[in-house]
Enzyme design. Structure first.
Site, short mmCIF file in Angstrom:
data_model
loop_
_atom_site.label_atom_id
_atom_site.label_comp_id
_atom_site.label_asym_id
_atom_site.label_seq_id
_atom_site.Cartn_x
_atom_site.Cartn_y
_atom_site.Cartn_z
N ASN A 193 0.83 -1.21 0.00
CA ASN A 193 0.00 0.00 0.00
C ASN A 193 0.86 1.25 0.00
OD1 ASN A 193 1.01 -0.49 2.43
ND2 ASN A 193 -0.93 -0.63 3.53
N GLU A 508 9.58 -1.21 10.91
CA GLU A 508 8.26 -0.57 11.07
C GLU A 508 7.16 -1.36 10.36
OE1 GLU A 508 8.63 3.41 9.56
OE2 GLU A 508 9.26 2.77 7.58
C1 NOJ Z 1 9.15 6.81 8.66
C2 NOJ Z 1 10.36 6.36 9.38
O1 NOJ Z 1 10.94 5.24 8.75
C3 NOJ Z 1 9.97 6.04 10.80
O2 NOJ Z 1 11.04 5.48 11.50
C4 NOJ Z 1 9.49 7.31 11.44
O3 NOJ Z 1 9.04 7.03 12.73
C5 NOJ Z 1 8.32 7.91 10.65
N1 NOJ Z 1 8.67 8.03 9.28
C6 NOJ Z 1 7.92 9.28 11.17
O4 NOJ Z 1 8.94 10.19 10.89
CA CA Z 2 10.46 4.44 6.49
#
Ligand code: NOJ
Ligand code: CA
Length: 704
Positions: A193, A508
């Site tokens: 997505n 993440e």
């Molecule tokens: C994406 C980044 O990879 C992540 O680590 C971060 O928390 C968020 N963006 C917000 O900046």
């Molecule tokens: Ca990222």
């Protein structure tokens, strides 16, 4: 450090007498040939132990004035030289790196336009690097490249480990397929997505890993990407020929050049042993030596962060829901009603600092500390963050003093929301704010579409921004870990304050639906070829629903797999990404994360197969201590390794391995910790679960 190329000989001859020019690697196993094909078209080919790696492939450029640098060439002369030097990285997988290659510089002339282009080839024992060079000349002073025509002709329908060509993200799971299957899979399966589809149904990103049916491992990437767009590859899937595809600017142009200038290096790493791909230092060796005179302030770092709780949705980056009222620089946040889910509160940050300090960490990242998060994404908002104003419940001075007292270095967070103008406008003040408040490292981020509109994440303009941010940071003695920036190409050799990048699908995604269990068995062969990744490992709680009832994501690894990543996913910056309360439940396993080093004297690649498994051993820098990480993919397997990398002696090994019925899906938290005496003669046999892994710490008996 010596930076020496010894000139061996130089040939001068006329076009009519052009012979193919051959070059051998120092050990003679790699051989390349440069040739002018009919019509004066430059080409090259490459063999390894007599097998063709790159079949004859064309070279050259198309220019905006509708001319090309692809034909009508004559060879004016060829210079040959060799290099054998050893250099010392500021941090790394090794404490010293040998760069040993033979070089051939082919001077080409295009008589029809009276202009010159050189191609410099460097052949190492582990692969080939070559780049285009444009000497200063009136006839080719300012010019615009509309296409680079470099080909990489494969010899068959190899297996490829690929992610789609995309100008804005690299955050994909990898697909393993035949080259001939890429088109069909791409058309059917861009289901991530994320933002874009590929620029072509056979367009892929580098570093691209390939395997031939007769067991050759080939890696295509680039080194020293400076003032030039990032190179993707477009596949002719009838003939299995890749052609470079540069990321365009908003006009569709690729690169604005002014001679004298060079392109980045195009790289082909090759071996019949997958471990050699991981051991290759070719990308670093093709980069310029360190340009920072005093590097004493650059240091590897193990850190924790007020982060995973936001990523999982337990808490939020923002402070208030009073969206329409907020204007950066005008709104007094103390008049806004807090929504009560803000993660970066002084109290919460102190809780993390306490835990990090008690457990011997170096650093603490805090995201969502600064105003702007209420409305930061998706609206092409130019003035989005100012990087210096905290929310009312985050007390900068109090946290600064508390962290200092507890021996923790604060790590700054600059989410730019991809508003580049805004970031550059605020950069000096933002870096100065860091220095004033005890921060010496910044995690920056580039989420969303690039502003100004029409730009993208990997074109020349944007590539220049990333380097500008790193160079400017060096002026302030600040280390940079940039997320969503262009994937690295070894520039950390030249600017070792670039201590990390994300530039791939990081942890993440385990909170955004999960990644494939094999993901971290391919990243070292792809993304990490260019430099370290801030992968943010260390997640012990697989069930994200337990953290946030609205999030049903599952972390697709075992707990021991997470431990192994501290060794197999090399980075001088390693995070323990989970929450203190999750570590408190598994303190015996957490001990490995506390112990593991982040900087190394030497590394050994013991087992490796892309997208299946890898086992790496490393010696801690300056200390008699060794760590082993074995990361396994989807299929359970038994790792069998010899400890013969140890000096002769008696040691104690502490082994953290998957429990006997462990599985990433239904039993990820079962593990077994044992100690055994070992010597350099010991063979270890360790079973690893599906999505599993193991980790080992070895110390001499006396120092146990
Ligand atoms: C994406 C980044 O990879 C992540 O680590 C971060 O928390 C968020 N963006 C917000 O900046
Ligand atoms: Ca990222």
């Amino acid at each position: 450090m010596k930076h020496l190329f010894k000139t061996l000989c130089a040939f001068c001859f006329f076009a009519s007498a052009v012979q193919a020019q051959e070059l051998l690697s120092p050990n003679g196993e790699l051989a390349m040939k440069f040739e002018l094909q009919d019509g004066g078209r430059p080409s090259y080919s490459l063999t390894y132990k007599g097998k063709t790696v790159i079949a004859p492939s064309m070279l050259g450029m198309k220019l905006k004035d509708n001319t090309t640098l692809c034909d009508g060439m004559t060879v004016e002369n060829v210079e040959r030289s060799s290099q054998d030097e050893t250099w010392t990285p500021v941090w790394g997988e090794e404490n010293s790196i040998r760069s040993h290659c033979n070089e051939m510089l082919v001077h080409l002339k295009q008589d029809s336009h009276n202009r010159r282009m050189d191609i410099r080839f460097r052949l190492f024992d582990d692969g080939l690097g070559f780049r285009y060079e444009f000497p200063l000349q009136r006839e080719l002073n300012y010019f615009v490249i509309t296409d680079e025509c470099t080909q990489f002709a494969m010899t068959g329908d190899h297996t490829a480990y690929w992610i789609p060509g995309d100008y804005d993200t690299q955050e994909y799971d990898y697909t393993r397929s035949r080259l001939s299957e890429i088109r069909g899979l791409m058309e059917a399966s861009i289901t991530d997505n994320l933002s874009q589809t590929s620029f072509s149904p056979t367009g892929v990103q580098t570093a691209l890993m390939l395997k031939t049916d007769d067991g050759l491992y080939i890696n295509l990437h680039e080194a020293a990407l400076v003032n030039y767009p990032c190179m993707h590859l477009n596949l002719d899937d009838k003939n299995f020929v890749f052609t470079s595809w540069l990321t365009p600017d908003p006009n569709g142009d690729k690169a604005y050049m002014q001679s004298p200038c060079t392109t980045p290096w195009r790289t082909v790493i090759v071996s019949d042993d997958a471990r050699d791909i991981l051991a290759s230092r070719l990308t670093l060796n093709l980069n310029e030596p360190c340009k920072i005179a005093d590097t004493s302030w650059i240091h590897p770092c193990k850190y924790m962060g007020v982060w995973w709780e936001m990523i999982t949705g337990m808490s939020d980056w923002s402070y208030t829901n009073e969206l329409p009222n907020v204007r950066i620089g005008q709104t007094d946040y103390s008049t806004l009603k807090p929504h009560g889910r803000h993660g970066a509160t002084t109290e919460n940050v102190k809780r993390y600092i306490d835990f990090a300090s008690e457990n011997g960490f170096d650093g603490m990242l805090v995201e969502g500390w600064n105003i702007g998060w209420e409305d930061w994404f998706g609206n092409f908002k130019d003035e989005v963050f100012d990087f210096v104003t905290p929310y009312p419940d985050f007390n900068v001075a109090e946290i600064r003093d508390y962290a200092r007292q507890k021996g923790i270095k604060m790590i700054m967070h600059h989410e730019t929301s991809a508003s580049i103008r805004n970031y550059e406008r605020h950069m000096d003040a933002a870096y100065q704010f860091m220095k004033d408040n005890g921060y010496d490292a910044v995690k920056s981020g580039y989420v969303g579409s690039i502003i100004p509109k029409g730009q993208n994440h990997y074109n020349q303009w944007q590539v220049n921004h990333y380097l500008y941010a790193v160079q400017k940071a060096a002026d302030y003695k600040i280390m940079v870990n940039a997320h969503e920036a262009v994937r690295p190409t070894g520039l950390c050799r030249t600017y070792p304050n670039l201590i990390g990048n994300e530039s791939a699908r990081g942890t993440e995604y385990q909170a955004f639906g999960g990644s494939k269990p094999s993901h971290t068995t391919i990243l070292p062969f792809t993304r990490l070829i260019g430099g370290p990744m801030d992968y943010t490992p260390g997640i012990f709680e697989n069930d994200i629903h337990k953290l946030n009832p609205n999030n049903n994501s599952w972390v697709n690894t075992t707990l021991c797999n997470q431990l192994s990543l501290y060794v197999t996913m090399y980075s001088p910056l390693q995070m323990a990404a989970d929450l203190p309360q999750n570590y408190e439940r598994f303190m015996d396993a957490f001990q490995f994360i506390k112990d593991v080093a982040v900087d190394w004297d030497h590394s050994w690649y013991l087992e490796a197969e892309p997208m299946e498994y890898l086992t790496v051993a490393r010696k801690t820098k300056g200390k008699d201590e060794w760590f082993i990480g074995g990361t396994n993919g989807e299929q359970p397997r038994t790792s069998v390794i010899s400890l013969d990398f140890l000096p002769k002696g008696k040691y104690v090994a502490t082994i953290y391995k998957d429990g006997k019925d462990a599985h990433y899906k239904n039993n990820p938290q079962t593990y077994d910790i044992s100690q055994q005496k070992v010597t350099e003669k010991t063979k270890l046999k360790v079973w690893t679960a599906a999505g599993g892994g193991y980790a080992v710490r070895i110390v001499p008996v006396a120092s146990k």
